[in-house]
Design a protein around this motif. Structure first.
Motif, PDB file in Angstrom:
ATOM      1  N   TYR A  78      22.821 -53.430 -28.780  1.00 14.36           N
ATOM      2  CA  TYR A  78      23.943 -54.181 -29.353  1.00 14.36           C
ATOM      3  C   TYR A  78      24.125 -54.937 -30.577  1.00 14.36           C
ATOM      4  N   ALA A  79      23.055 -55.694 -30.672  1.00 12.08           N
ATOM      5  CA  ALA A  79      22.781 -56.575 -32.142  1.00 12.08           C
ATOM      6  C   ALA A  79      22.740 -55.603 -32.985  1.00 12.08           C
ATOM      7  N   CYS A  80      21.888 -54.567 -32.933  1.00 12.47           N
ATOM      8  CA  CYS A  80      21.812 -53.483 -34.225  1.00 12.47           C
ATOM      9  C   CYS A  80      23.174 -52.743 -34.337  1.00 12.47           C
ATOM     10  N   LEU A  81      23.846 -52.653 -33.185  1.00 17.98           N
ATOM     11  CA  LEU A  81      25.247 -52.042 -33.455  1.00 17.98           C
ATOM     12  C   LEU A  81      26.255 -53.027 -34.383  1.00 17.98           C
ATOM     13  N   GLY A  82      26.239 -54.391 -33.807  1.00 15.34           N
ATOM     14  CA  GLY A  82      26.988 -55.500 -34.491  1.00 15.34           C
ATOM     15  C   GLY A  82      26.668 -55.302 -36.042  1.00 15.34           C
ATOM     16  N   ILE A  83      25.366 -55.264 -36.444  1.00 11.69           N
ATOM     17  CA  ILE A  83      24.787 -55.230 -37.768  1.00 11.69           C
ATOM     18  C   ILE A  83      25.334 -54.159 -38.512  1.00 11.69           C
ATOM     19  N   THR A  84      25.423 -53.136 -37.836  1.00 12.32           N
ATOM     20  CA  THR A  84      25.590 -51.813 -38.267  1.00 12.32           C
ATOM     21  C   THR A  84      27.349 -51.959 -38.418  1.00 12.32           C
ATOM     22  N   MET A  85      28.044 -52.354 -37.488  1.00 13.91           N
ATOM     23  CA  MET A  85      29.452 -52.630 -37.764  1.00 13.91           C
ATOM     24  C   MET A  85      29.984 -53.548 -39.099  1.00 13.91           C
ATOM     25  N   MET A  86      28.985 -54.488 -39.000  1.00 14.26           N
ATOM     26  CA  MET A  86      29.082 -55.350 -40.362  1.00 14.26           C
ATOM     27  C   MET A  86      29.375 -54.767 -41.637  1.00 14.26           C
ATOM     28  N   ILE A  87      28.039 -53.798 -41.603  1.00 11.91           N
ATOM     29  CA  ILE A  87      28.014 -52.982 -42.809  1.00 11.91           C
ATOM     30  C   ILE A  87      29.094 -52.107 -43.396  1.00 11.91           C
ATOM     31  N   ILE A  88      29.646 -51.259 -41.994  1.00  7.95           N
ATOM     32  CA  ILE A  88      30.583 -50.432 -41.912  1.00  7.95           C
ATOM     33  C   ILE A  88      31.931 -51.194 -42.605  1.00  7.95           C
ATOM     34  N   SER A  96      45.403 -44.098 -48.192  1.00  8.89           N
ATOM     35  CA  SER A  96      45.144 -43.066 -47.663  1.00  8.89           C
ATOM     36  C   SER A  96      44.764 -43.131 -46.106  1.00  8.89           C
ATOM     37  N   LEU A  97      45.488 -42.199 -45.453  1.00  8.24           N
ATOM     38  CA  LEU A  97      45.081 -42.038 -43.888  1.00  8.24           C
ATOM     39  C   LEU A  97      43.841 -41.833 -43.615  1.00  8.24           C
ATOM     40  N   VAL A  98      43.060 -40.748 -44.456  1.00  3.69           N
ATOM     41  CA  VAL A  98      41.818 -40.330 -44.203  1.00  3.69           C
ATOM     42  C   VAL A  98      40.713 -41.373 -44.557  1.00  3.69           C
ATOM     43  N   PHE A  99      40.901 -42.323 -45.523  1.00  9.56           N
ATOM     44  CA  PHE A  99      39.931 -43.177 -45.815  1.00  9.56           C
ATOM     45  C   PHE A  99      40.293 -44.469 -44.838  1.00  9.56           C
ATOM     46  N   GLY A 100      41.467 -44.453 -44.377  1.00  9.71           N
ATOM     47  CA  GLY A 100      41.699 -45.477 -43.478  1.00  9.71           C
ATOM     48  C   GLY A 100      40.899 -45.440 -42.364  1.00  9.71           C
ATOM     49  N   LEU A 101      40.698 -44.062 -41.674  1.00 15.17           N
ATOM     50  CA  LEU A 101      40.167 -43.754 -40.384  1.00 15.17           C
ATOM     51  C   LEU A 101      38.654 -43.516 -40.451  1.00 15.17           C
ATOM     52  N   VAL A 102      38.049 -43.839 -41.736  1.00 15.33           N
ATOM     53  CA  VAL A 102      36.661 -43.422 -41.935  1.00 15.33           C
ATOM     54  C   VAL A 102      35.826 -44.593 -41.362  1.00 15.33           C
ATOM     55  N   PRO A 103      36.307 -45.838 -41.345  1.00 12.20           N
ATOM     56  CA  PRO A 103      35.447 -46.883 -40.516  1.00 12.20           C
ATOM     57  C   PRO A 103      35.551 -46.753 -38.846  1.00 12.20           C
ATOM     58  N   ALA A 104      36.523 -46.513 -38.534  1.00 13.74           N
ATOM     59  CA  ALA A 104      36.824 -46.232 -37.182  1.00 13.74           C
ATOM     60  C   ALA A 104      35.999 -45.184 -36.746  1.00 13.74           C
ATOM     61  N   ALA A 105      35.811 -43.862 -37.450  1.00 16.89           N
ATOM     62  CA  ALA A 105      35.216 -42.756 -37.023  1.00 16.89           C
ATOM     63  C   ALA A 105      33.635 -43.228 -37.129  1.00 16.89           C
ATOM     64  N   ALA A 106      33.252 -43.907 -38.082  1.00 17.56           N
ATOM     65  CA  ALA A 106      31.909 -44.246 -38.282  1.00 17.56           C
ATOM     66  C   ALA A 106      31.557 -44.920 -37.271  1.00 17.56           C
ATOM     67  N   PHE A 107      32.234 -46.367 -36.778  1.00 18.62           N
ATOM     68  CA  PHE A 107      31.632 -47.028 -35.786  1.00 18.62           C
ATOM     69  C   PHE A 107      31.677 -46.138 -34.432  1.00 18.62           C
ATOM     70  N   PHE A 108      32.619 -45.354 -34.150  1.00 23.61           N
ATOM     71  CA  PHE A 108      32.840 -44.553 -32.887  1.00 23.61           C
ATOM     72  C   PHE A 108      31.421 -43.710 -32.941  1.00 23.61           C
ATOM     73  N   ILE A 109      31.112 -42.993 -33.960  1.00 24.47           N
ATOM     74  CA  ILE A 109      29.987 -41.900 -33.729  1.00 24.47           C
ATOM     75  C   ILE A 109      28.845 -43.050 -33.704  1.00 24.47           C
ATOM     76  N   PRO A 115      33.850 -59.154 -42.063  1.00 22.23           N
ATOM     77  CA  PRO A 115      32.944 -57.934 -41.623  1.00 22.23           C
ATOM     78  C   PRO A 115      32.277 -58.881 -40.549  1.00 22.23           C
ATOM     79  N   VAL A 116      31.731 -60.090 -40.668  1.00 21.09           N
ATOM     80  CA  VAL A 116      31.051 -61.029 -39.801  1.00 21.09           C
ATOM     81  C   VAL A 116      31.963 -60.812 -38.300  1.00 21.09           C
ATOM     82  N   LEU A 117      33.172 -61.149 -38.451  1.00 22.14           N
ATOM     83  CA  LEU A 117      34.098 -60.964 -37.161  1.00 22.14           C
ATOM     84  C   LEU A 117      33.968 -59.625 -36.570  1.00 22.14           C
TER      85      LEU A 117
END
Length: 389
Positions: free
Chosen positions: A252-262, A306-319, A271-273
Motif C-alpha cells: 500500500y505504500a507503493c500504491l500511495g506513491i503511485t497515487m502521488m504521481i497520478i 473536460s469530463l474525460v480528462f477529469g475522470l482519467v486520474p480516478a480511472a488510473a488509480f482504480f486500475i 498530491p502528498v495528501l
C-alpha cells in the motif's frame, strides 16, 4: 440404587451357576426379593420452550456485551488498537530480545517509533489540510458550478441551479453546516487527545509485559492440551498479524506513491495528501477503494474542463489498485490468509457502526484474529506434526 442392582446381579449369578446353594445365598436371594422394584430411568428431554429460553439468555448476554463495548468506546478503542499494534510489533520485539535488548527498552523503542511516525505524518499533512480548510468555501462553490451541468442531465434528481440558491441545499446552508462540522471536530479534539494518550500508554505497557501476559494466559488452563492450544493460538495470531501488515504496508505504500504521481501528473492539488489517503484507505477493504475513487473522480472533474480528462486520474488509480489487490497481493500472501469477502464486508459495517472510522480499520485485524483462533482450535482436522510428550 447401585447396591440393589449389585445384589440382584449376584443373586442371579448364584441361582444360575449353582444347583445347591448355601444358606448365605438363600438369604441373599430372599433380600433381593424384598427390595422395591427399580424405577425406570427416564432421560430428561428439552422441549422447544427450554431451547428458546437458552437462546434468549445467550441473546441478552450478547446485547449487553455489545452495549458495553459501544458505551466504553472511549477506552476500548485505544486499548484495542494498542493490543493489535503491539501484536503486530511482537515479532520485531522478539528479534530485538534475541539481540540482547531488555524488554522495557524494546517497549520504549517501539512505542516511541510509532509516536514519531504518527507525528511526522501529521506534520507533513498539516500544510495541505490547512490549505484545504482555508479554501473550503471557494472549493464548495467551484464544485457546484462544475457538477451542475452533469446533475441537470439526470432528470429524476430534479436538481436545478435554483436548488443551491435557497433551501437546505443552498450554498450558504452548506457552508454553515461545514462550520458546524468544524466546530464538532474541535469539540471532539479533547477526547481524541485522551484516546491518543491511552493508546501510547497501553502500547508501552503491552510491549513491556507481553511475555508475562502471554505466560499468564497460558497458565490459566489446566491440562497440557489446552496450554498447547493456547500457545498455538497466540503464536498464530502474532504471525498472521505481523506477516499481513508488514506485507500490506509495503504494497500500500507503493500504491500511495503511485497515487502521488497520478495526482501530480493529473493536475490535482496536494498530491502528498492524495497519496496518504490512498495508503490509509487501502486498509479498509471495499469501502476504502470506493470512497477514494469517488473523491479522485470529483476532484478531477472540478480541476479539468473536460469530463474525460477529469475522470482519467480516478480511472488510473482504480486500475492500479485493482491490479495490486487482485494480482500482486494474492501472489505474495498465497492462500494462508483467505477470508470470505462477505464476512469481511459485514465485519467492516459492524465495527464502523460501533466505533466509526477506527472501527473500520480494526475490522480486518479483528477478523484475522477470530479466523486464526478458529483455525487453531479446530486443528485436529488438519495433519499436524507429532508433539513431544
Amino acid at each position: 440404587m447401585g447396591i440393589a442392582n449389585g445384589i440382584r446381579k449376584k443373586a442371579s449369578k448364584i441361582a444360575m451357576g449353582e444347583r445347591h446353594v448355601s444358606a448365605w445365598a438363600e438369604k441373599l436371594t430372599q433380600a433381593t426379593e424384598e427390595l422395591p422394584p427399580q424405577a425406570p430411568v427416564r432421560r430428561l428431554e428439552k422441549d422447544g420452550l427450554d431451547i428458546s429460553m437458552a437462546w434468549a439468555v445467550i441473546g441478552i448476554f450478547g446485547v449487553l456485551a455489545f452495549s458495553a463495548i459501544y458505551m466504553m468506546s472511549l477506552i476500548l478503542i485505544p486499548v484495542t488498537l494498542a493490543v493489535v499494534v503491539g501484536m503486530i510489533l511482537g515479532l520485531l520485539a522478539e528479534k530485538l530480545s534475541k539481540l540482547g535488548v531488555p524488554r522495557i527498552t524494546n517497549a520504549v523503542i517501539l512505542s516511541t517509533s510509532v509516536a514519531l511516525v504518527i507525528a511526522l505524518v501529521a506534520n507533513s499533512l498539516s500544510g495541505p489540510v490547512a490549505t484545504l480548510v482555508n479554501e473550503g468555501p471557494a472549493f464548495v462553490e467551484k464544485t457546484f458550478s462544475r457538477l451542475m451541468p452533469y446533475l441537470e442531465r439526470i432528470k429524476w434528481l430534479h436538481i436545478t441551479p435554483e436548488t443551491f440558491q435557497s433551501g437546505p441545499m443552498s450554498t450558504d446552508k452548506l457552508l454553515e453546516n461545514t462550520g458546524n462540522v468544524l466546530h464538532l471536530v474541535s469539540a471532539n479534539l479533547t477526547p481524541a487527545l485522551v484516546q491518543a494518550l491511552i493508546f501510547f500508554a497501553a502500547l508501552l505497557l503491552f510491549l513491556a509485559g507481553r511475555i508475562t501476559l502471554r505466560k499468564s494466559i497460558i497458565m490459566v488452563f489446566r491440562s497440557r492440551s489446552q496450554r498447547l492450544a493456547a500457545i498455538r493460538v497466540i503464536n498464530g495470531v502474532e504471525q498472521v498479524l505481523g506477516f499481513y501488515f508488514a506485507t500490506a504496508s509495503l504494497i500500500y505504500a507503493c500504491l500511495g506513491i503511485t497515487m502521488m504521481i497520478i495526482a501530480y501528473v493529473g493536475g490535482l492539488s496536494a498530491p502528498v495528501l492524495w497519496g496518504f489517503f490512498a495508503f490509509l484507505s487501502s486498509f479498509v477493504p471495499y469501502l476504502g477503494i470506493t470512497m477514494m475513487t469517488l473523491a479522485v473522480a470529483i476532484a478531477g472533474i472540478i480541476t479539468h474542463d473536460s469530463l474525460v480528462f477529469g475522470l482519467v486520474p480516478a480511472a488510473a488509480f482504480f486500475i492500479v489498485h485493482l491490479v495490486m489487490e487482485n494480482l500482486i497481493f494474492p501472489a505474495v500472501m498465497g492462500k494462508r490468509l483467505e477470508i470470505n469477502p462477505f464476512v469481511v464486508f459485514l465485519a467492516i459495517l459492524f465495527w464502523t457502526w460501533m466505533w466509526g472510522a477506527v472501527g473500520a480499520m480494526l475490522a480486518l485485524p479483528l477478523s484475522l484474529i477470530v479466523m486464526t483462533i478458529i483455525d487453531e482450535l479446530f486443528i485436529e482436522e488438519r495433519l499436524q506434526p507429532q508433539l513431544p510428550k
